[in-house]
Scaffold this active site. Structure first.
Site, PDB file in Angstrom:
ATOM      1  N   LEU C 221       0.818  -1.211   0.000  1.00  0.00           N
ATOM      2  CA  LEU C 221       0.000   0.000   0.000  1.00  0.00           C
ATOM      3  C   LEU C 221       0.857   1.269   0.000  1.00  0.00           C
ATOM      4  O   LEU C 221       1.704   1.464   0.859  1.00  0.00           O
ATOM      5  CB  LEU C 221      -0.909  -0.005   1.243  1.00  0.00           C
ATOM      6  CG  LEU C 221      -1.831   1.197   1.393  1.00  0.00           C
ATOM      7  CD1 LEU C 221      -2.830   1.259   0.256  1.00  0.00           C
ATOM      8  CD2 LEU C 221      -2.532   1.156   2.738  1.00  0.00           C
ATOM      9  N   ASP C 222       0.608   2.140  -0.952  1.00  0.00           N
ATOM     10  CA  ASP C 222       1.274   3.446  -1.038  1.00  0.00           C
ATOM     11  C   ASP C 222       2.793   3.338  -1.205  1.00  0.00           C
ATOM     12  O   ASP C 222       3.527   4.294  -0.950  1.00  0.00           O
ATOM     13  CB  ASP C 222       0.957   4.326   0.185  1.00  0.00           C
ATOM     14  CG  ASP C 222      -0.528   4.611   0.327  1.00  0.00           C
ATOM     15  OD1 ASP C 222      -1.241   4.533  -0.686  1.00  0.00           O
ATOM     16  OD2 ASP C 222      -0.968   4.904   1.449  1.00  0.00           O
TER      17      ASP C 222
END
Lengths: 277, 277, 277, 277
Positions: C221-222
């Site tokens: 994530l990210d």
């Protein structure tokens, strides 16, 4: 006529401005600059007023008496602030401050430079600023800080200690001794890359922007109130070293802007954040 | 409780803040935002106050009576502003305003769109905004403006006319009829590249930065008070067309920021310059 | 004459340029743009060439035969890319893409919009783009993604899936199915404020700069390769909501720039970073 | 192994890259950096290659022979460039260059500083750089320039003359004697505010952005090829003096970046514009 800076932090309530400006009006001062900020979430009122007057007229006490007892009020005559610069090996921030001081751009006296290395003594001597080299050698952090503190305690009038790329982490104890006076430059746009080697980590992450953050130092590393942040755009051709070199431009500008705000007494701190008026 | 915006421009003198805040205090309003600016060169005082109150309480008249007769004072209840958009052929600024209006980001009603071309009627109709196409054909400037003015005069409540890439020069007569209401976006960082074809000329000059400027329109072309300016960095690989395309991003942002400042009543005009509080 | 984009990623060695340009020369193409980057640390060579030619002339195979077998080589004729937009509730990024598509600014077909909410169907319909609402209801993440995947699989020619403020975290499984096609906009200057509520956290931290990051999505994530980052300066007067509103400008610009780079085939990915030629 | 920079400007034609890279390949050099730009409007090809090699191998002549006779070809071994700094009274640009030189950040020797005032001799002496004060007194422009030229002619190896806030206009004759070597910093974002007192005029115009431009000097004042431009946002609270002080930060950075590009031989000039590879 002398120039003064009045700063007020108090809880917000109706009639506050009316009360304060009444005192200023009755003291017959010339208001040159006036800024307020109301933090509606926390019901707090911040005000910074620059005025000129031929006498102090006990204004501070009148305001203290008028406001609630938990207010924070300062009223200082405008004059040069006394600063200490602390550095390690890199010259760009210290050099920039020395140049601005030399050209009278910053309203400061530089009392001394303190360093854990001797690298920058030659540069300091060019500008006739005392340079105190306090080697770390086999000292632990606390032992070294005692020597630094002893050196700082030779001055009884320090307004700000500027960590101009001082690369040793300070203990909470040291920080608490100089609370509100320590201004640091961190070589990333915080809270990105807290801690060591931000440029290396920025390179590894492949960011397209790097930055620098000037902040007050608190006992939490890199978590103190942010004063200024500056950035620059980069791309894939920058090595970690290129980032570091390019970053010097934003580091020195973020730091000197922050110092300028501090010496102009434009900064309030609340909830680990700065309000800049 | 309603929300109001009070704006005062008056000559600076001692006791001013005290007088004004006394009136506000005695009317028992809640001040939510307060900003002043003292122009020490011209001895002028500017103040913008946002307050909430359950009644207007005749505050405006009390302030008018308290201040010198050459003061400029407005006090308006906060509500949606009514705007007209004027465009020519390019869609990006108009489209951006329509989107922001659609998502309730700007506190406006869009009364109508007026254009000297029919290109953008389809886009306007998507958002159910009236689109009035007023062809230039063989009309001279004055004749065309009479038709535009007739259209504008159908509305008796226009707050702002937004020239969202309206590419015809307006006559001083037209401008004077709508003074203080005309907000333009110019596709350069003024005063660079006044007049036509700024991107072409920016390309010819080999600039490394292009920009956009939003400003109030006065009878001097591109010389009105500047509200916002935005820029972006470019390089030798940009053709004149590339500059134009890239410039759209800063044009639409400069314009919508300026409009937002205008509708929030944050802008004062003095000496052909804006003070934004 | 058709226009082609050739992209080569291969290990760096002497004579590489000579070999490649020989093939292009002998095929008699017109080179319009040519950029290379040598990653000296990893001994890698990246090259992007735009050329026009009246025939393909089997160039790709000739280059494949000339280079080492671990090279990555693509050669595509320039044409509109097919994209899917995924959104949740916020309209600004999707609206901006619809407007750019409407004005032919981006070289794309928008095949469909997919959302876990129905909020933006009205906006999509204004631009005649199919809008598929796939409610989450009581579905778990995997169940919901199966429905999304079924919808995506109706198209056999998706070039990019643009997450234009799609606020559900995707599973590694979903991501791996569409690897290299998923472009996200994150509402912070990564790696600051990874995860949820970046504006709230930016406000709590008291930053003086906020930003937006467009990046390829990976299973972390990210943490995917960053394509573009944009920032804007803020101050203590911004509430968390003000930050969010102000941030929309940089979000939509960072995203549309990133998409433009992707559709122009200017992006290489190596070591979780982008090289943009 | 020595490092070399090859620069080629020639008319664009098919096979060019193939020809040039053949020569480099056959000379067995290591290419470290390679960039080209094709100006399709003017049918021109620009190329900059950094390579290392243990011998020069007559590469320059081989390329000259291979290309059309109107090509411009340079091939230099990378070494420190020799610069002269010219200043008037302001210290910030000169000081910044002295600091960067002191910390070995710029690959230069500073041969001498020449000034029409004596103000900055103390700062120069701190860094042990010769400072030649050439008073204007009752001399006319040509007479003064003869003295400056005599001083410059004492050095036979000047690569660049950096006008680090040298506030006298140079004659076309002087400029032509040092064509392509004169790098100036102008205190506005050109072409805005050509000529004298740009900050005063920026203040009068009420701009929201100020800037600085570094450019090669030609016989047309402030009209030479632009190398770098930097800007900063300002507002109504800035006096003309505040603009001037704030502008120093962008002036010194624009100038040092431009000088860095020049000494790295990254700049081509064509049609009064720079191509930077």
């Amino acid at each position: 006529m002398n120039k003064y800076i009045l700063k007020i932090q108090t809880k917000d309530e109706k009639g506050l401005m009316h009360q304060i400006t009444k005192i200023l009006y009755e003291s017959n001062v010339n208001i040159e600059e006036n800024n307020e900020y109301v933090d509606n979430d926390n019901k707090l009122f911040f005000m910074r007023t620059v005025f000129s007057s031929d006498k102090d007229d006990n204004i501070k006490n009148k305001i203290i008496n008028a406001l609630s007892s938990d207010s924070v009020i300062t009223l200082n005559e405008v004059k040069k602030k006394n600063i200490i610069i602390m550095v390690t090996k890199e010259s760009h921030c210290m050099g920039d401050l020395l140049l601005r001081h030399f050209s009278d751009e910053l309203n400061i006296n530089i009392l001394s430079i303190i360093s854990n290395y001797n690298n920058l003594s030659e540069l300091a001597s060019k500008f006739n600023i005392p340079y105190k080299y306090i080697a770390v050698d086999s000292l632990n952090r606390e032992e070294h800080e005692i020597l630094v503190t002893n050196e700082l305690n030779k001055f009884n009038n320090i307004d700000f200690i500027v960590l101009a790329k001082y690369m040793r982490v300070l203990t909470p104890n040291f920080v608490s001794n100089f609370e509100g006076k320590l201004i640091n430059i961190h070589h990333s746009f915080l809270p990105a890359f807290i801690g060591a080697n931000p440029y290396k980590r920025a390179h590894d992450r492949g960011v397209k922007i790097i930055g620098a953050t000037s902040h007050y130092v608190t006992s939490d590393l890199d978590e103190g109130p942010i004063i200024t942040q500056e950035i620059l755009h980069v791309n894939h051709t920058y090595s970690a070293t290129d980032l570091k070199v390019a970053g010097r431009n934003v580091e020195k500008i973020a730091l000197s802007k922050a110092l300028d705000l501090a010496i102009e007494e434009k900064i309030f701190i609340f909830n680990n954040k700065t309000i800049i008026l």
